[in-house]
Design an enzyme around this catalytic site. Structure first.
Site, PDB file in Angstrom:
ATOM      1  CG  HIS A 117      -2.046  -0.988   1.137  1.00  0.00           C
ATOM      2  ND1 HIS A 117      -3.219  -0.764   0.460  1.00  0.00           N
ATOM      3  CD2 HIS A 117      -2.154  -2.238   1.650  1.00  0.00           C
ATOM      4  CE1 HIS A 117      -4.009  -1.818   0.565  1.00  0.00           C
ATOM      5  NE2 HIS A 117      -3.386  -2.737   1.271  1.00  0.00           N
ATOM      6  CG  ASP A 158      -3.427  -4.017   4.999  1.00  0.00           C
ATOM      7  OD1 ASP A 158      -2.505  -3.204   5.163  1.00  0.00           O
ATOM      8  OD2 ASP A 158      -4.487  -3.721   4.416  1.00  0.00           O
ATOM      9  CD  GLU A 159      -5.787  -5.714   1.212  1.00  0.00           C
ATOM     10  OE1 GLU A 159      -6.898  -6.208   0.972  1.00  0.00           O
ATOM     11  OE2 GLU A 159      -5.562  -4.483   1.164  1.00  0.00           O
ATOM     12  CB  ALA A 160       2.623  -7.115   2.184  1.00  0.00           C
ATOM     13  CG  ASP A 161      -1.415  -9.683  -1.961  1.00  0.00           C
ATOM     14  OD1 ASP A 161      -1.305 -10.145  -0.808  1.00  0.00           O
ATOM     15  OD2 ASP A 161      -2.505  -9.360  -2.473  1.00  0.00           O
TER      16      ASP A 161
END
Length: 518
Positions: free
Chosen positions: A262, A325-328
């Site tokens: 993000h 979060d959401e550290a894809d």
């Protein structure tokens, strides 16, 4: 939003003299108090009523001034503040020996001879003032003189919160919100005894806080938002003003810099933060999981240290939220390494680590807080990972997305918001227990709950309020009121009674068919 409760379309409250004169029952509050003992005749605020703060100055006097400023416009009364003891009036008292009330509890006694709010600490007095406010007729919220009487039912309320962390998050990154808009939300949160304001200050679409050592973060990274609008950012003085204003309403600001994902706004601002040394363009869409700081570069940790150092210096509260979060776009090994270093920086500057629950997939430091945002479709392994971390000492703040993400659509017809976690009507937002929600997590690990509102589809206060209200009130009650009081059938009646007050406050809320609105 077709189903929103318009201020102009609200059903009017009863206007007969009998209905207008009858004081509100002591228990008809949100959040519902811990103990209510009704009895005796009501107390009436009149043109001769003083607000007494005998023997006190500083914070207690400021709370008294706040109360007077709340009540003067609608009542038309002077309500002078006085340090003198004496009979009658509204009395605010601190009793440091009454440990039963804790740091945020209060006792309100109402009788014809006077009304007294007692607390162990100023925060409790402030919460007691919000209770007094709700006990008065809804028209007390008006900004012009209204007809009385201004009566409070007789009896005693003894009240203290179930959880010490009762939060709401405002995403100012996807769309930017002005200082005035944030202050308006703070005032709304305070009415329902919320005590934490989590500000999501950075994301792919915008960086919203000035950092002197990396100035382009704000001036360039903050120059847009979802849909391509002008964005914006808070100067340090503006951020300090938000923190000050929140503190005056007994809310602690929890700032978040989301890392290592993000981060497109940061990556676009400084090419050296990218592994290939090439800055990507600014981003105005809503996809997640595509950006990452370059974990292997030393400059990344200079950046993290500088940002968190400057933010810590601006923030008197105990927490720094570092996202996670959401550290894809970050490998698991790099994620674990990065979060270890980022957590160390938070500790270096004297703050407590807070992160989204993916932090538990790394190695949370001692004292860290994980914010759980999973929902019914979250995999068992992920839920177990969080529960195991809680057993090992990580504390939890619960924000289940299919319960208290306030940007989730209410119904298929809701125009604003998203629905990836499902549709969340008012009953669903209220009808769960934080103590038992996450199977396997010790009850004592739960610090409290937080209701986030993400703003991919929300652009101003009116839209924020349409999605937050009335679900925010349910989250506030879950955080404050005792578990034994948790009951949808009685709550929906008390919630319905808040409708005219919300309307008087200019809040265009969703009029759920699940609630018997007044």
């Amino acid at each position: 939003m077709a189903a929103a409760f318009s201020a102009t379309g609200a059903t009017p409250v009863a206007t007969t003299a009998t209905a207008a004169a009858a004081p509100r029952p002591l228990g008809q509050l949100v959040p519902v108090p811990a103990e209510v003992a009704p009895g005796g005749s009501p107390y009436a605020i009149t043109s001769t009523t003083p607000i007494r703060v005998p023997g006190h100055s500083g914070e207690v006097r400021r709370i008294g001034t706040y109360l007077a400023e709340l009540l003067r416009p609608a009542t038309g009364y002077a309500l002078p503040l006085t340090d003198l003891a004496g009979p009658g009036g509204i009395r605010l008292e601190l009793d440091s020996q009454d440990r039963s009330l804790g740091e945020e509890g209060y006792r309100l006694r109402s009788a014809p001879a006077g009304l007294t709010i007692t607390a162990r600490a100023p925060a409790g007095l402030f919460h007691g003032v919000q209770t007094l406010r709700q006990l008065l007729p809804d028209r007390v919220e008006a900004d012009s003189r209204q007809e009385g009487p201004w009566t409070v039912a007789g009896g005693t309320i003894t009240d203290a919160p179930r959880y010490g962390y009762r939060g709401a998050m405002l995403d100012v990154s996807r769309h930017f919100f002005s200082v005035a808009e944030v202050k308006r939300y703070i005032d709304q949160l305070a009415l329902y005894k919320v005590n934490k304001l989590h500000l999501h200050l950075s994301d792919d679409q915008g960086w919203r806080i000035a950092i002197d050592s990396w100035p382009r973060l704000a001036t360039y990274g903050g120059s847009t938002e979802v849909g391509g609008g002008p964005g914006g950012y808070y100067t340090k003085d503006q951020y300090r003003e938000i923190v000050r204003y929140a503190a005056s309403r007994y809310l602690e600001v929890v700032p978040e810099i989301d890392l290592p994902g993000h981060t497109n706004a940061a990556l676009a601002s400084y090419a050296e933060l990218n592994c290939d040394g090439v800055a990507p363009p600014l981003y105005t869409g809503t996809t997640v999981g595509f950006s990452s700081l370059c974990v292997s570069k030393p400059v990344t940790y200079d950046f993290v240290d500088d940002v968190l150092r400057e933010l810590a210096a601006l923030t008197p509260g105990k927490y720094l939220h570092i996202g996670g979060d959401e550290a894809d776009a970050t490998s698991h090994e790099e994620y674990v390494a990065f979060m270890a270093k980022a957590q160390a920086v938070v500790g270096k500057y004297g703050k407590t680590v807070m992160g989204w629950h993916q932090l538990t997939g790394a190695e949370p430091v001692k004292g860290a807080v994980a914010q759980y945002w999973g929902y019914d479709r979250t995999g068992a392994a992920e839920r177990q990972q969080v529960a195991d971390a809680a057993k090992a000492g990580t504390r939890l703040v619960l924000s289940p997305a299919d319960r208290v993400y306030l940007d989730m659509k209410y119904t298929e017809e809701t125009e604003l918001g998203l629905r990836w976690a499902g549709l969340v009507e008012v009953k669903r937002a209220y009808d769960w227990d934080p103590a038992t929600y996450l199977e396997g997590a010790p009850e004592e690990a739960v610090l409290g709950i937080e209701a986030p509102i993400w703003t991919e589809t929300l652009t101003d206060s009116t839209e924020i309020e349409q999605m937050a209200f009335p679900r925010l009130l349910g989250a506030a009650e879950l955080g404050w009121s005792p578990a034994a009081a948790h009951d949808w059938e009685t709550y929906k009646v008390r919630l319905a009674a808040q409708g005219p007050r919300l309307t008087e406050l200019g809040i265009d809320f969703y009029r759920s068919p699940q609630v018997p609105w007044t």
